[in-house]
Design an enzyme around this catalytic site. Structure first.
Site, PDB file in Angstrom:
ATOM      1  N   PHE A 141      23.131  29.186  92.431  1.00  0.00           N
ATOM      2  CA  PHE A 141      23.437  28.880  91.103  1.00  0.00           C
ATOM      3  C   PHE A 141      23.361  30.201  90.110  1.00  0.00           C
ATOM      4  O   PHE A 141      22.179  30.609  89.939  1.00  0.00           O
ATOM      5  CB  PHE A 141      22.686  27.619  90.316  1.00  0.00           C
ATOM      6  CG  PHE A 141      23.238  27.526  89.005  1.00  0.00           C
ATOM      7  CD1 PHE A 141      24.519  26.746  88.858  1.00  0.00           C
ATOM      8  CD2 PHE A 141      22.810  27.965  87.761  1.00  0.00           C
ATOM      9  CE1 PHE A 141      25.118  26.391  87.649  1.00  0.00           C
ATOM     10  CE2 PHE A 141      23.496  27.836  86.579  1.00  0.00           C
ATOM     11  CZ  PHE A 141      24.513  26.861  86.434  1.00  0.00           C
ATOM     12  N   ASP A 226      18.533  37.724  90.997  1.00  0.00           N
ATOM     13  CA  ASP A 226      18.975  36.704  89.744  1.00  0.00           C
ATOM     14  C   ASP A 226      17.782  36.027  89.524  1.00  0.00           C
ATOM     15  O   ASP A 226      17.301  35.036  89.971  1.00  0.00           O
ATOM     16  CB  ASP A 226      19.956  35.850  89.913  1.00  0.00           C
ATOM     17  CG  ASP A 226      20.337  34.871  88.669  1.00  0.00           C
ATOM     18  OD1 ASP A 226      19.402  34.702  87.826  1.00  0.00           O
ATOM     19  OD2 ASP A 226      21.326  34.340  88.829  1.00  0.00           O
ATOM     20  N   LYS A 255      17.579  33.454  80.003  1.00  0.00           N
ATOM     21  CA  LYS A 255      16.618  32.093  79.614  1.00  0.00           C
ATOM     22  C   LYS A 255      15.391  32.568  78.883  1.00  0.00           C
ATOM     23  O   LYS A 255      15.738  32.946  77.600  1.00  0.00           O
ATOM     24  CB  LYS A 255      16.436  31.410  80.764  1.00  0.00           C
ATOM     25  CG  LYS A 255      17.554  30.803  81.292  1.00  0.00           C
ATOM     26  CD  LYS A 255      17.439  29.653  82.264  1.00  0.00           C
ATOM     27  CE  LYS A 255      18.695  28.820  82.537  1.00  0.00           C
ATOM     28  NZ  LYS A 255      19.258  29.063  83.829  1.00  0.00           N
TER      29      LYS A 255
END
Ligand SMILES: *Cc1c(COP(=O)(O)O)cnc(C)c1O
Length: 401
Positions: A141, A226, A255
């Site tokens: 993802f 990531d 985030k």
């Protein structure tokens, strides 16, 4: 109609149904707790998918944001501003890297990393134009843009959004031999989550990340980590890669970098890699804006003390001591994770992940399911042990343990 029903009805009437939220309407939040429009309190065990590592309404972050709101919030990158240099310097230092390219959302940072790797491939590695290949992992993802969903293996994320961007190959996560077989002379990068978050907090086998590091180095391929969800304290280290003493070529961050206050993302790498960009070749109106930099600077300062990493280590050990023994006991099939981060596969006898999430909601605990049977536990790192224990009691209760 109750205030909750009104809130849900209003949202459903005029929003695209691209999410399936739990039936709670949050009005305020502080620390690890959220309060809904009816005044009910909930313990937040999701923390905005790790965007809220430092908790809701964190004083230092709010003060930094408030002070910056009164000074200047946006300049665009047409001009310099007085928080930008500090932000780039401090973030590069935190990462042990040289250059920073700020964006806003995680997906934008991933897109930026892809563009970086391709340009590096053509300009530095000497890959023939248009041939660059990036290797990714099954069940990845990395975001929701058209290019990123092009290399998703999740039908829900991908179907009906083609034509897809070429130039990617997906191999099984954790399988070093499959990765090695996929690398060819046109391969510019391997893009991986060091722990796969949305897939259900999948931790790769020990030795995988060092193996990827060695392979990519040997084959002149960039290793892009990531760390949007795994990074910035969640696993007990600043970066999840650190658990295996791995330093990638490129970090992708997001985030928690914005402290749950503003969206802030970044690609962080060496001069050799990020130095490929010249003016006009990439950018974002909001990327690196003064408000974002002010908040992120405070996030970086908090991470530099190591206290949040320490908390994630200690509370994470406690969390896994509590959850680990549940696996295989009938209610829970498996528990995975690292630091203050866990994925639990619920045995179908206890209902779906969604059903468990709804039962937890009714008992004042907020989590979110993923891929049907899995629930994810990722509280703000500042949660108290007593609150965490209370949340775990509710979890055991709804699972009938
Ligand atoms: C959330 C996430 C993204 C995408 O971030 P957005 O801010 O939602 O675009 C990318 N990669 C990983 C690993 C993520 O967890």
């Amino acid at each position: 109609m109750t205030s909750t029903e009104r809130g849900i009805a209003a949202a459903e009437a005029h929003s695209a149904h691209n999410y399936h939220p739990l039936p709670v309407v949050v009005a305020t939040a502080e620390g690890a707790w959220m309060t809904d429009v009816a005044g009910r309190r909930y313990l937040d065990l999701l923390a905005g998918y790790s965007a809220l590592n430092f908790g809701h309404g964190n004083r230092r972050l709010l003060d930094a944001a408030r002070a910056q709101l009164e000074r200047v919030t946006l300049t665009s990158r047409a001009f310099h501003h007085d928080r930008f240099g500090d932000f780039c310097t401090r973030l590069a230092e935190l990462c042990g890297m040289e250059l920073v390219l700020p964006m806003n959302t995680g997906a934008e940072a991933v897109e930026t990393a892809i563009k970086t790797a391709r340009k590096w491939g053509y300009q530095v590695k000497g890959v023939p134009d248009g041939r660059a290949k990036i290797i990714v992992a099954d069940d990845n993802f990395h975001g929701r843009t058209t290019t990123i969903v092009s290399f998703s293996t999740d039908a829900e994320a991908r179907a009906d959004f083609g034509p897809y961007t070429p130039g990617f190959e997906s191999v099984p996560y954790g399988d070093l031999a499959a990765l090695a077989a996929a690398v060819d002379e046109h391969t510019v990068a391997v893009l991986l989550e060091p722990i796969q978050g949305e897939a259900g907090v999948l931790v790769p086998p020990a030795g995988y990340l060092p193996g990827v590091r060695k392979l990519t180095r040997d084959r002149d391929v960039l290793f892009i980590a990531d760390e949007i969800q795994s990074g910035l304290g969640r696993t007990g280290r600043t970066f999840a890669c650190e658990h295996e003493d791995v330093v990638p070529d490129v970090y992708v961050l997001g985030k928690a970098l914005g402290g749950g206050v503003v969206p802030v993302s970044a690609v962080v790498s060496s001069r050799e890699v990020l130095g490929v960009f010249a003016p006009g070749e990439h950018g974002s109106t909001f990327g690196g804006n003064p408000l974002a930099c002010a908040v992120a600077l405070e996030v970086i300062a908090m991470l530099r003390t190591g206290e949040f990493q320490q908390r994630a280590t200690e509370l994470g050990a406690h969390l896994h001591r509590e959850l680990g023994p549940l696996a295989g006991g009938g209610a829970v099939d498996a528990v995975r994770g690292r630091g203050l981060w866990a994925g639990m596969d619920i045995n179908p006898s206890r209902g779906s992940g969604r059903a468990v999430s709804e039962r937890l909601l009714a008992r004042g605990v907020l989590v979110k399911d993923t891929h049907g049977a899995t629930i994810r536990i990722a509280p703000p790192l500042m949660i108290s042990k007593a609150d965490l224990d209370w949340g775990l009691d509710q979890l055991r209760h709804v699972l009938g343990i």
